[in-house]
Structure formats: C-alpha cells, structure tokens
Design a protein around this motif. Sequence first.
Motif, PDB file in Angstrom:
ATOM      1  N   TYR A  85      30.531  15.689   6.911  1.00 34.92           N
ATOM      2  CA  TYR A  85      31.105  14.543   7.620  1.00 34.92           C
ATOM      3  C   TYR A  85      30.212  13.308   7.435  1.00 34.92           C
ATOM      4  O   TYR A  85      30.706  12.232   7.092  1.00 34.92           O
ATOM      5  N   MET A  86      28.920  13.500   7.643  1.00 39.93           N
ATOM      6  CA  MET A  86      27.997  12.361   7.540  1.00 39.93           C
ATOM      7  C   MET A  86      27.985  11.777   6.126  1.00 39.93           C
ATOM      8  O   MET A  86      27.807  10.577   5.950  1.00 39.93           O
ATOM      9  N   ASP A  87      28.190  12.642   5.131  1.00 42.52           N
ATOM     10  CA  ASP A  87      28.248  12.183   3.737  1.00 42.52           C
ATOM     11  C   ASP A  87      29.339  11.142   3.525  1.00 42.52           C
ATOM     12  O   ASP A  87      29.228  10.274   2.660  1.00 42.52           O
ATOM     13  N   ARG A  88      30.374  11.278   4.300  1.00 44.92           N
ATOM     14  CA  ARG A  88      31.523  10.366   4.094  1.00 44.92           C
ATOM     15  C   ARG A  88      31.318   9.002   4.753  1.00 44.92           C
ATOM     16  O   ARG A  88      32.078   8.081   4.501  1.00 44.92           O
ATOM     17  N   ILE A  89      30.319   8.905   5.613  1.00 44.42           N
ATOM     18  CA  ILE A  89      30.066   7.599   6.250  1.00 44.42           C
ATOM     19  C   ILE A  89      29.301   6.725   5.264  1.00 44.42           C
ATOM     20  O   ILE A  89      28.115   6.924   5.030  1.00 44.42           O
ATOM     21  N   ARG A  90      30.013   5.815   4.684  1.00 49.63           N
ATOM     22  CA  ARG A  90      29.406   4.956   3.673  1.00 49.63           C
ATOM     23  C   ARG A  90      29.855   3.519   3.859  1.00 49.63           C
ATOM     24  O   ARG A  90      30.950   3.263   4.356  1.00 49.63           O
ATOM     25  N   LEU A 149      33.256  19.757  15.963  1.00 49.41           N
ATOM     26  CA  LEU A 149      31.802  19.610  15.917  1.00 49.41           C
ATOM     27  C   LEU A 149      31.387  18.154  16.148  1.00 49.41           C
ATOM     28  O   LEU A 149      30.497  17.876  16.953  1.00 49.41           O
ATOM     29  N   ASN A 175      23.586   2.579   3.252  1.00 53.30           N
ATOM     30  CA  ASN A 175      24.375   3.731   3.711  1.00 53.30           C
ATOM     31  C   ASN A 175      23.623   4.528   4.778  1.00 53.30           C
ATOM     32  O   ASN A 175      24.188   4.893   5.806  1.00 53.30           O
ATOM     33  N   GLU A 219      29.373  21.476   8.144  1.00 60.69           N
ATOM     34  CA  GLU A 219      30.429  20.505   8.483  1.00 60.69           C
ATOM     35  C   GLU A 219      29.834  19.157   8.854  1.00 60.69           C
ATOM     36  O   GLU A 219      30.360  18.107   8.489  1.00 60.69           O
ATOM     37  N   TYR A 220      28.720  19.218   9.566  1.00 60.14           N
ATOM     38  CA  TYR A 220      28.047  17.991   9.996  1.00 60.14           C
ATOM     39  C   TYR A 220      27.609  17.170   8.782  1.00 60.14           C
ATOM     40  O   TYR A 220      27.858  15.975   8.688  1.00 60.14           O
ATOM     41  N   LYS A 221      26.983  17.862   7.828  1.00 58.29           N
ATOM     42  CA  LYS A 221      26.502  17.175   6.626  1.00 58.29           C
ATOM     43  C   LYS A 221      27.662  16.589   5.833  1.00 58.29           C
ATOM     44  O   LYS A 221      27.592  15.464   5.336  1.00 58.29           O
ATOM     45  N   TYR A 280      20.059  15.963   8.228  1.00 61.19           N
ATOM     46  CA  TYR A 280      20.654  15.189   7.144  1.00 61.19           C
ATOM     47  C   TYR A 280      19.591  14.552   6.254  1.00 61.19           C
ATOM     48  O   TYR A 280      19.649  14.650   5.037  1.00 61.19           O
ATOM     49  N   TYR A 286      36.350   7.336  10.645  1.00 62.62           N
ATOM     50  CA  TYR A 286      36.133   8.402   9.652  1.00 62.62           C
ATOM     51  C   TYR A 286      36.731   9.692  10.197  1.00 62.62           C
ATOM     52  O   TYR A 286      36.015  10.502  10.799  1.00 62.62           O
ATOM     53  N   GLU A 315      35.466  20.537  11.857  1.00 61.51           N
ATOM     54  CA  GLU A 315      34.664  19.326  11.697  1.00 61.51           C
ATOM     55  C   GLU A 315      34.918  18.364  12.866  1.00 61.51           C
ATOM     56  O   GLU A 315      33.991  17.793  13.424  1.00 61.51           O
ATOM     57  N   MET A 324      25.851  23.693  10.392  1.00 63.29           N
ATOM     58  CA  MET A 324      25.551  22.287  10.126  1.00 63.29           C
ATOM     59  C   MET A 324      26.185  21.784   8.816  1.00 63.29           C
ATOM     60  O   MET A 324      26.043  20.638   8.478  1.00 63.29           O
TER      61      MET A 324
END
Lengths: 153, 244
Positions: B7-12, A94, A13, B3-5, A114, A84, A91, B1
């Motif tokens: 969003y990135m969480d959903r990339i799996r 951004l 991931n 929203e950024y986190k 992250y 996605y 969102e 940040m």
Amino acid sequence: MSTAEELVSKYENMLYRVALSHTGIREDAEDMVQETFLRWLTARPEFENEEHEKAWLLRVIINLCNNLVKKRGRRGEIELLDIYPAKTEEEQELMELVMKLPPNHRDAIYLFYYEGYSTKEIAEIMDAEESTVRSWMLRGRRQLKGWLEDERI
Amino acid sequence: MKEYKEYMDRIRVDESQHERFLKAMREAESAAAAPTQEKKKIFRLSPRVYRTGGIVAAAVLALVLLFGPALSGRQKTENPAGPDLMPADSAVYTAAPIADYSGKNTEKTPEAAPLEESDQIAASQASLQAGATRNSSEPEKNANQKTESLSPMPVSAAADFCIVAQNTNENQPLKTEEEELLLEWMEKGILKAVFADLAEDGVLNCLICDSEGNSYAFDLSAADAEEEKAVREFLADHGLTLAE
C-alpha cells in the motif's frame, strides 16, 4: 551536496508518504513536504552522507507534521484511503487500523518496516529514547494484532 | 506487513505535485540569491547581536562568580585565615556543605574548613559538576540495578498459562535485550501470551502465570540462552507444555 532539484526528485515520495500517513490529508501533506524542502534550502545543512541527509529530512517533516496535527487537533483518517484506495479487503482493513494508531506509533512502524531503519536510528530521527521507540512499536504491533483478531472473529 | 508495504509503495507524488515542489524551490532559491533588504538588515544587526551577547555573557559570569556559592547552598563558616566574602550573618550561607551535592555526604558539617575565594569558585564549579554527574549517572545506576527473582505470588486468576511483562520500577529503562527476547519468544510461539503494559521507560519483568492463577516472576535483565533454558525447565517442572 544535492542541488534543490536533486533533493526534490530523490526524497519527495518518501516525505510525501510520511506526511500523508501522518496527517491523512493530501493538501497538508503537500504543504509539509514543501516546507521541509524550504527548511533545507534555508538551513543548507552540511551532511556527512546521504543517510544523514535523509534522516535530517525525515526528522524535519515528522516535527512539522506533529506541530500541524497538534494545532489541528485531529487527523483526516479517512481521506488517505479515498485518495489511495486499497486493492484488497485485507489491505483496506489493515490500513484503516494503521491510521487509527497514534501518530508516533505509526511513524515508528513506517520507518522500521518500510524505510528499514533500526530502532536506534528511529530514536534519533524521532528525538526519542530507543526504549520508547521499541515500546511504541510493541504497542503498535500488539494493537494491530488485537484489532485484526477482533475483526476476524 | 506485506500488505502495508504494498500500500505504501503506491503513495507517490504525481507529476503536478512534483512540478509544484520544484517551482517552490526555484522561487525560494532565486529569492535567496537576490540581495534583499532583509538580508542587509540581518547583516547589520549581527555585530550588535554579538555585542549584546557578550555583555549578557559577562553579566551572567559575574553573577555566577558572586552568587554561585550562595546558589550552591554551601554553608558559611567562620574563616580565621582571612576576611569573609559575605557578611557573617548572611542567611544564604546556611545550607549544607558541598559534599552533599555529590551525594556522598549527607551530614551537615558545621565544622567544615573555611574556604578562600579561589576555593569557593572551584568548589562552586565542582558542586555544579557533581550535580550534573549525579543527574546523568542516576539512570545508568538504575539501569544496572537488577530486580530480584520473586517467589511464587498470587495474581488475579489467569485462565490460561501466560506470561505477564510488568513494570516494577518506572525509573528503570526498558532493556532492549529483554524486549527483543520476549518478542522473539512470541514470534517463535514459545510464549502463549504476553501481557505488557510498558511505561515508556519501564523495566520489563516477566511473570509466568499458570492455570491455577499462580505466578512466578523472572528477572529478564540478563536474559540470554541460559535464562531461556531456565524458564523452559521451570515450565517443564510445573507440567506446562510450550508451543513450539
């Protein structure tokens, strides 16, 4: 030392996120993840600990993505948001802006915000001076802030 | 940040992708485990590679010993104590003395003492080391240089009070503390604005501009609470109010 299956489950991931945010194209991202795992299998490097292993994989995938993007000349900025979709307007806004940033700035921001790496660690992963990483982040943040302000005016 | 986190969480990786990665790894592992022609070939080649490498290393060493002094640009002088290793009229032996490479002696010294062969080798190594030291120490030296605080100087008309961060010397690395301090001040709202155009390895200086277009430079290379206090006092003296 991790087995191949453990490695895939543990890091797929993270590597996919880096590759997808770097290339913007799903197929390319998958190829890069797979290539990274194969590099690991070929090299079978000895790691001091899990963090070392993770940093090594990140470094490999960032280098692979850089090479691919250089070869291709451009990224698929739009596709990431197609695969996605954003949940909110903020969102969407951004992420469109994040994808406009140069890849190095984006990678540094991803690793910092992250993955929680320090700028020193990011410098090691990205094979750059720490001051350079800080500069990328400063510019990236400033650019994002500037764009967001422009859009909201 | 946030929203950024999110969003990135959903990339799996989905199930089918996961299976593809595992399959590729299994195939590669089994291919690596099988005794292939390729592996045997590499094994057979290895001794030759080592031999060739040894020959090349020996040749390079011989060349360095023979021509190292010439390449290091050492001046040839007469050697009354023993025979010359090179012809007296050799053109390659007419450069500066060894001391030049350490950066300590920039004058040519035609009267330099003659050197024995062992001295020449040692000196050649020393000059190489000196060169390496010089190269590696230069950025450090630059980093330690402090820029002078400047007196007020005119800048292009600044509409508002702001702080401008500038590169004044591209050779000086950006100091982490400086940038951290500026960022911290920005986050706290102490600074109204920071205009920075940072070269990748540029030094960060701080220019405070007032509404009349005057600017005041601060050296932030030793920025700390004292520096912050000094800037605050300076601004107060000039009737500028800080956002808190």
